[in-house]
Design a protein around this motif. Structure first.
Motif, PDB file in Angstrom:
ATOM      1  N   GLN A 197     -30.033  17.671  -3.316  1.00  0.00           N
ATOM      2  CA  GLN A 197     -29.325  18.475  -2.714  1.00  0.00           C
ATOM      3  C   GLN A 197     -28.598  19.148  -3.865  1.00  0.00           C
ATOM      4  OE1 GLN A 197     -26.769  16.912   0.396  1.00  0.00           O
ATOM      5  NE2 GLN A 197     -26.361  18.726   1.330  1.00  0.00           N
ATOM      6  N   GLU A 198     -28.041  20.539  -3.378  1.00  0.00           N
ATOM      7  CA  GLU A 198     -26.971  21.144  -4.073  1.00  0.00           C
ATOM      8  C   GLU A 198     -25.689  20.655  -3.742  1.00  0.00           C
ATOM      9  OE1 GLU A 198     -27.585  25.384  -3.734  1.00  0.00           O
ATOM     10  OE2 GLU A 198     -28.875  25.432  -5.492  1.00  0.00           O
ATOM     11  N   VAL A 199     -24.894  20.527  -5.070  1.00  0.00           N
ATOM     12  CA  VAL A 199     -23.566  19.923  -4.721  1.00  0.00           C
ATOM     13  C   VAL A 199     -22.521  20.979  -5.294  1.00  0.00           C
ATOM     14  CG1 VAL A 199     -22.031  18.037  -5.075  1.00  0.00           C
ATOM     15  CG2 VAL A 199     -24.031  17.735  -4.378  1.00  0.00           C
ATOM     16  N   THR A 200     -21.409  21.241  -4.689  1.00  0.00           N
ATOM     17  CA  THR A 200     -20.393  22.255  -5.255  1.00  0.00           C
ATOM     18  C   THR A 200     -19.376  21.353  -5.876  1.00  0.00           C
ATOM     19  OG1 THR A 200     -21.073  23.969  -3.569  1.00  0.00           O
ATOM     20  CG2 THR A 200     -18.945  24.064  -4.580  1.00  0.00           C
ATOM     21  N   VAL A 201     -18.946  21.650  -6.803  1.00  0.00           N
ATOM     22  CA  VAL A 201     -17.996  20.896  -7.715  1.00  0.00           C
ATOM     23  C   VAL A 201     -16.864  21.938  -8.026  1.00  0.00           C
ATOM     24  CG1 VAL A 201     -17.383  19.590  -9.631  1.00  0.00           C
ATOM     25  CG2 VAL A 201     -19.347  19.341  -8.558  1.00  0.00           C
ATOM     26  N   GLU A 202     -15.514  21.938  -7.433  1.00  0.00           N
ATOM     27  CA  GLU A 202     -14.534  22.741  -7.748  1.00  0.00           C
ATOM     28  C   GLU A 202     -13.572  22.150  -8.569  1.00  0.00           C
ATOM     29  OE1 GLU A 202     -12.703  24.137  -4.376  1.00  0.00           O
ATOM     30  OE2 GLU A 202     -14.562  24.844  -3.133  1.00  0.00           O
ATOM     31  N   GLY A 203     -12.894  22.843  -9.427  1.00  0.00           N
ATOM     32  CA  GLY A 203     -11.766  22.414 -10.143  1.00  0.00           C
ATOM     33  C   GLY A 203     -12.190  21.885 -11.619  1.00  0.00           C
ATOM     34  N   CYS A 204     -13.510  22.598 -12.247  1.00  0.00           N
ATOM     35  CA  CYS A 204     -14.059  22.101 -13.179  1.00  0.00           C
ATOM     36  C   CYS A 204     -13.315  22.173 -14.336  1.00  0.00           C
ATOM     37  CB  CYS A 204     -15.666  22.719 -13.401  1.00  0.00           C
ATOM     38  SG  CYS A 204     -16.403  22.660 -11.943  1.00  0.00           S
TER      39      CYS A 204
ATOM     40  N   ASN B 241     -19.803  26.696 -14.800  1.00  0.00           N
ATOM     41  CA  ASN B 241     -20.043  28.253 -14.482  1.00  0.00           C
ATOM     42  C   ASN B 241     -18.726  28.670 -13.921  1.00  0.00           C
ATOM     43  OD1 ASN B 241     -20.793  31.006 -14.614  1.00  0.00           O
ATOM     44  ND2 ASN B 241     -22.154  30.706 -12.956  1.00  0.00           N
ATOM     45  N   GLY B 242     -17.521  28.445 -14.713  1.00  0.00           N
ATOM     46  CA  GLY B 242     -16.531  28.962 -13.965  1.00  0.00           C
ATOM     47  C   GLY B 242     -15.763  27.540 -13.483  1.00  0.00           C
ATOM     48  N   ASN B 243     -14.804  28.015 -12.439  1.00  0.00           N
ATOM     49  CA  ASN B 243     -13.902  27.118 -11.928  1.00  0.00           C
ATOM     50  C   ASN B 243     -15.017  26.132 -10.749  1.00  0.00           C
ATOM     51  OD1 ASN B 243     -11.481  25.199 -11.833  1.00  0.00           O
ATOM     52  ND2 ASN B 243     -11.145  26.399 -10.144  1.00  0.00           N
ATOM     53  N   VAL B 244     -15.721  26.964 -10.231  1.00  0.00           N
ATOM     54  CA  VAL B 244     -16.755  26.411  -9.005  1.00  0.00           C
ATOM     55  C   VAL B 244     -18.095  26.267  -9.498  1.00  0.00           C
ATOM     56  CG1 VAL B 244     -17.470  26.843  -6.691  1.00  0.00           C
ATOM     57  CG2 VAL B 244     -15.279  27.230  -7.208  1.00  0.00           C
ATOM     58  N   THR B 245     -18.572  25.287  -9.609  1.00  0.00           N
ATOM     59  CA  THR B 245     -20.163  25.205 -10.067  1.00  0.00           C
ATOM     60  C   THR B 245     -21.000  24.670  -8.960  1.00  0.00           C
ATOM     61  OG1 THR B 245     -19.333  25.009 -12.411  1.00  0.00           O
ATOM     62  CG2 THR B 245     -21.493  23.983 -11.782  1.00  0.00           C
ATOM     63  N   VAL B 246     -22.368  24.820  -8.882  1.00  0.00           N
ATOM     64  CA  VAL B 246     -22.984  24.413  -7.886  1.00  0.00           C
ATOM     65  C   VAL B 246     -24.157  23.990  -8.772  1.00  0.00           C
ATOM     66  CG1 VAL B 246     -24.854  24.981  -6.359  1.00  0.00           C
ATOM     67  CG2 VAL B 246     -22.773  26.270  -6.204  1.00  0.00           C
ATOM     68  N   MET B 247     -24.405  22.559  -8.721  1.00  0.00           N
ATOM     69  CA  MET B 247     -25.341  21.705  -9.212  1.00  0.00           C
ATOM     70  C   MET B 247     -26.388  20.883  -8.242  1.00  0.00           C
ATOM     71  SD  MET B 247     -22.587  19.272 -10.975  1.00  0.00           S
ATOM     72  CE  MET B 247     -23.794  17.867 -11.787  1.00  0.00           C
ATOM     73  N   THR B 248     -27.379  20.699  -8.864  1.00  0.00           N
ATOM     74  CA  THR B 248     -28.294  19.664  -8.089  1.00  0.00           C
ATOM     75  C   THR B 248     -28.350  18.158  -8.582  1.00  0.00           C
ATOM     76  OG1 THR B 248     -29.866  21.504  -7.806  1.00  0.00           O
ATOM     77  CG2 THR B 248     -30.767  19.312  -7.312  1.00  0.00           C
ATOM     78  N   LEU B 249     -28.106  17.307  -7.983  1.00  0.00           N
ATOM     79  CA  LEU B 249     -27.854  15.878  -8.437  1.00  0.00           C
ATOM     80  C   LEU B 249     -29.378  15.302  -7.886  1.00  0.00           C
ATOM     81  CD1 LEU B 249     -24.250  14.939  -7.195  1.00  0.00           C
ATOM     82  CD2 LEU B 249     -24.976  15.445  -9.243  1.00  0.00           C
ATOM     83  N   ASN B 250     -30.291  15.034  -8.944  1.00  0.00           N
ATOM     84  CA  ASN B 250     -31.494  14.462  -8.979  1.00  0.00           C
ATOM     85  C   ASN B 250     -31.397  13.071  -9.472  1.00  0.00           C
ATOM     86  OD1 ASN B 250     -32.920  16.884  -7.755  1.00  0.00           O
ATOM     87  ND2 ASN B 250     -32.812  17.554  -9.897  1.00  0.00           N
ATOM     88  N   GLN B 251     -30.635  12.197  -8.713  1.00  0.00           N
ATOM     89  CA  GLN B 251     -30.416  10.894  -8.777  1.00  0.00           C
ATOM     90  C   GLN B 251     -30.813   9.692  -7.677  1.00  0.00           C
ATOM     91  OE1 GLN B 251     -29.693  10.148 -11.796  1.00  0.00           O
ATOM     92  NE2 GLN B 251     -29.353  12.183 -12.551  1.00  0.00           N
ATOM     93  N   PRO B 252     -31.120   8.666  -8.065  1.00  0.00           N
ATOM     94  CA  PRO B 252     -31.540   7.753  -6.614  1.00  0.00           C
ATOM     95  C   PRO B 252     -30.132   7.452  -6.070  1.00  0.00           C
ATOM     96  CG  PRO B 252     -31.995   6.849  -8.971  1.00  0.00           C
ATOM     97  CD  PRO B 252     -31.279   8.201  -9.232  1.00  0.00           C
ATOM     98  N   SER B 253     -30.324   6.828  -4.810  1.00  0.00           N
ATOM     99  CA  SER B 253     -29.247   6.689  -3.920  1.00  0.00           C
ATOM    100  C   SER B 253     -28.035   5.669  -4.761  1.00  0.00           C
ATOM    101  CB  SER B 253     -29.617   5.890  -2.618  1.00  0.00           C
ATOM    102  OG  SER B 253     -30.315   6.536  -2.015  1.00  0.00           O
ATOM    103  N   GLY B 254     -26.843   5.844  -4.339  1.00  0.00           N
ATOM    104  CA  GLY B 254     -25.865   5.049  -5.024  1.00  0.00           C
ATOM    105  C   GLY B 254     -24.745   5.682  -5.290  1.00  0.00           C
ATOM    106  N   VAL B 255     -23.630   5.045  -6.054  1.00  0.00           N
ATOM    107  CA  VAL B 255     -22.367   5.498  -6.307  1.00  0.00           C
ATOM    108  C   VAL B 255     -22.401   6.236  -7.512  1.00  0.00           C
ATOM    109  CG1 VAL B 255     -19.873   5.074  -6.504  1.00  0.00           C
ATOM    110  CG2 VAL B 255     -21.240   3.828  -4.785  1.00  0.00           C
ATOM    111  N   TYR B 256     -21.796   7.316  -7.664  1.00  0.00           N
ATOM    112  CA  TYR B 256     -21.783   8.077  -9.019  1.00  0.00           C
ATOM    113  C   TYR B 256     -20.201   8.582  -9.235  1.00  0.00           C
ATOM    114  CZ  TYR B 256     -26.863   7.907  -8.938  1.00  0.00           C
ATOM    115  OH  TYR B 256     -28.116   7.102  -9.022  1.00  0.00           O
ATOM    116  N   PHE B 257     -20.135   8.848 -10.413  1.00  0.00           N
ATOM    117  CA  PHE B 257     -18.767   9.237 -10.833  1.00  0.00           C
ATOM    118  C   PHE B 257     -18.848  10.540 -11.515  1.00  0.00           C
ATOM    119  CE2 PHE B 257     -18.547   4.874 -10.362  1.00  0.00           C
ATOM    120  CZ  PHE B 257     -17.202   4.482  -9.627  1.00  0.00           C
ATOM    121  N   VAL B 258     -18.442  11.825 -11.201  1.00  0.00           N
ATOM    122  CA  VAL B 258     -18.337  12.950 -11.396  1.00  0.00           C
ATOM    123  C   VAL B 258     -16.959  13.051 -12.412  1.00  0.00           C
ATOM    124  CG1 VAL B 258     -18.057  15.382 -11.055  1.00  0.00           C
ATOM    125  CG2 VAL B 258     -19.529  13.923  -9.611  1.00  0.00           C
TER     126      VAL B 258
END
Length: 107
Positions: A49-56, A77-94
């Motif tokens: 799914q696409e995830v929006t990350v703000e405050g980059c 791509n600026g202060n707000v970036t949309v990215m796709t997280l293609n990872q298995p289920s679990g806890v991740y740290f951005v």
């Protein structure tokens, strides 16, 4: 005082300098913008799914798994970036050069 570690809000502090026996005081109010706070949504997210990350800020967005392995790196791509997280289920740290937040990926 490290402004990148302040929460959104208003802060006042006083700086005092002594030079040749003279003391001068200064007062400054610092109000960080809401974009200084790192956010990711939706959270939890579904893998792929696409995830929006703000405050980059500057630098890279790094995604680490629960054991600390770097699994993805994206140039924002600026202060707000949309990215796709293609990872298995679990806890991740951005992580950016400013902050780290937890993101949960589910099936």
């Amino acid at each position: 005082l490290e402004s990148d570690k302040l929460e959104v809000g208003e802060y006042s502090f006083e700086l005092t300098s002594s030079s040749h026996g003279t003391v001068k005081s200064y007062t400054h109010t610092y109000t960080p913008t809401a974009s200084a706070v790192l956010k990711a949504y939706p959270n939890p997210a579904v893998s792929g799914q696409e995830v929006t990350v703000e405050g980059c800020g500057d630098g890279y967005i790094e995604i680490y798994n629960a054991v600390g392995k770097l699994v993805q790196q994206v140039k924002p791509n600026g202060n707000v970036t949309v990215m796709t997280l293609n990872q298995p289920s679990g806890v991740y740290f951005v992580r950016t050069n400013r902050q780290t937040i937890k993101v949960i990926i589910k099936k």
